[in-house]
Design an enzyme around this catalytic site. Sequence first.
Site, PDB file in Angstrom:
ATOM      1  N   GLU A   1       3.199  -5.396  -7.455  1.00 50.74           N
ATOM      2  CA  GLU A   1       2.208  -4.394  -6.951  1.00 50.74           C
ATOM      3  C   GLU A   1       3.504  -3.297  -8.031  1.00 50.74           C
ATOM      4  O   GLU A   1       3.055  -2.683  -8.527  1.00 50.74           O
ATOM      5  CB  GLU A   1       2.308  -4.344  -5.823  1.00 50.74           C
TER       6      GLU A   1
ATOM      7  N   THR B   1      -1.047   6.232 -12.173  1.00 50.93           N
ATOM      8  CA  THR B   1      -0.501   6.587 -10.749  1.00 50.93           C
ATOM      9  C   THR B   1       1.217   7.250 -11.234  1.00 50.93           C
ATOM     10  O   THR B   1       1.124   8.372 -10.253  1.00 50.93           O
ATOM     11  CB  THR B   1       0.124   5.148 -10.730  1.00 50.93           C
TER      12      THR B   1
END
Lengths: 306, 306
Positions: free
Chosen positions: B128, B181
């Site tokens: 991640e 993000t």
Amino acid sequence: MNEIKIFSPATVANVSCGFDVLGFCLDAIGDEMVVRKTKEKGIKITKIEGYDLPFEAEKNVAGVSALALIGHANPDCGFEIEIYKNIKPGSGIGSSSASAAGSVFAINELLGKPYNKTQLTNFAMKGEALASGSEHADNLAPGIFGGFTLVKSTVPLEILELPTPSQLYVTIIHPQIEIKTSEARAILPKEIPLKDAITQWANVGSLVHALHTNDYNLIQRSLQDVIVEPYRKSLIPYFEDVKSSALKIGALGCGISGSGPSIFVLTKGKQKAKDVEEAIKTVYSKTDIEFYTFTSAINTEGIKII
Amino acid sequence: MNEIKIFSPATVANVSCGFDVLGFCLDAIGDEMVVRKTKEKGIKITKIEGYDLPFEAEKNVAGVSALALIGHANPDCGFEIEIYKNIKPGSGIGSSSASAAGSVFAINELLGKPYNKTQLTNFAMKGEALASGSEHADNLAPGIFGGFTLVKSTVPLEILELPTPSQLYVTIIHPQIEIKTSEARAILPKEIPLKDAITQWANVGSLVHALHTNDYNLIQRSLQDVIVEPYRKSLIPYFEDVKSSALKIGALGCGISGSGPSIFVLTKGKQKAKDVEEAIKTVYSKTDIEFYTFTSAINTEGIKII
């Protein structure tokens, strides 16, 4: 019923991670109040024992909250209030709150319970505002509802009753120094780091989950305050010593009760609470600060008729 | 067992009030992965269908998390991974997370389950991190554990499994715009007002309580985000229109899924979710932005073998 006698317990607000929203109710200490109907309308405070507080209803938190209630209910009678104060004002365990909540609870009983607990909290917030300068419910809610409470919002007022694990005990130490609520508020920053706020709301969520699942270990891991305690602990001498001595012998958590100066310690089991009481007494016995301690179960009933 | 096929579902992180800590798992959409043991040690990605992603293990999130696991387990074999990607990268419903979690789940099964779910999440956080730049578990946890999860802390990693009310459904709309993000993170202030943080942690506590008590009305009153949404909603065109159309017909809440651009809507009951889907389709149909929608139950199982 023309007269009622009630017990209005002390409370702990904030509970480490839950600044301004969490609280729980004690049963070892509380005020007693006698309230009776009078033909003459209005609120009269006829007796105050224990501590020196104003008799004028408009200047007394119990009077102000009672006036808020009767201003709404408009009953065809008045009430006189006797206050037997056991909770020392300024100790940080909800002294003003116990008075503010007690009077409206009692009057509501004498009027045949026209109001629910949330409405009573709303009236009591008027009294609490006299003491603290703003309308807070974080001490009032646990007193009126009992057990652990979460003040979800104040406008509109919404209070959630959280479960109380049965083996939870609390030990309080009250170092007899003065901390003004206004001073304790002023020391806090208006802005806080987002990353600390995330830690705090993870702990709040986690503590609520722990109360629901009776998970004492998780209660322990959740009772962390990264926002308020780092500032306020400087106002309480030997706070860190008390905290470390309590945690060393297995307390679940230790924090500032409300805006202090009292410190609360949560433990699993009564014996552990007693052990903690001895340990933290030892810390303060070495200082020249006067103090007292007590241990209590969590009171799940809240204010009650006696 | 030398080969396994798994379904690794999409997830919604943040869930309005629970920025960086809360998440839940979907079941209507997810990636499929086939993982098989190889004599040759190491990780090889042999097939990627659906979207164009790197085949080098060190540059692929599924590869990086798998490498983290075998770096710890040191098995006497290697693994090859086929990825059948259904979750569009960058959609905000845990695309990278599904890949990162899927590979370690599958390898753990093939190794005879030496690791628990928290350990798997730890390995997957390495993958991640490749996608988002930092080690987050808020999408990984609901994928690996299923249902609603609360990431109590990341160091050490602690994940709480929250209850999932059975009539909860979610509708997703994915406006096909790109939000990085990093951009979604950069738009957030580093400091936030203490009073807003208090509102937020009251809502987190309240939402956790609502999940435990199956209180859909309280879920509705708790799904408020006063911290992140006010900033991030500007990145998603027509966010307010989607939200108001969903709430108008009785949705429990509506917010940004992860860092967007997908928007999630929670509802009580499948029919309401379908109604919401129609309503929010109508909003985006009037724009020139491509989008898709779907409705899903909450997946309480998480990643599974198929």
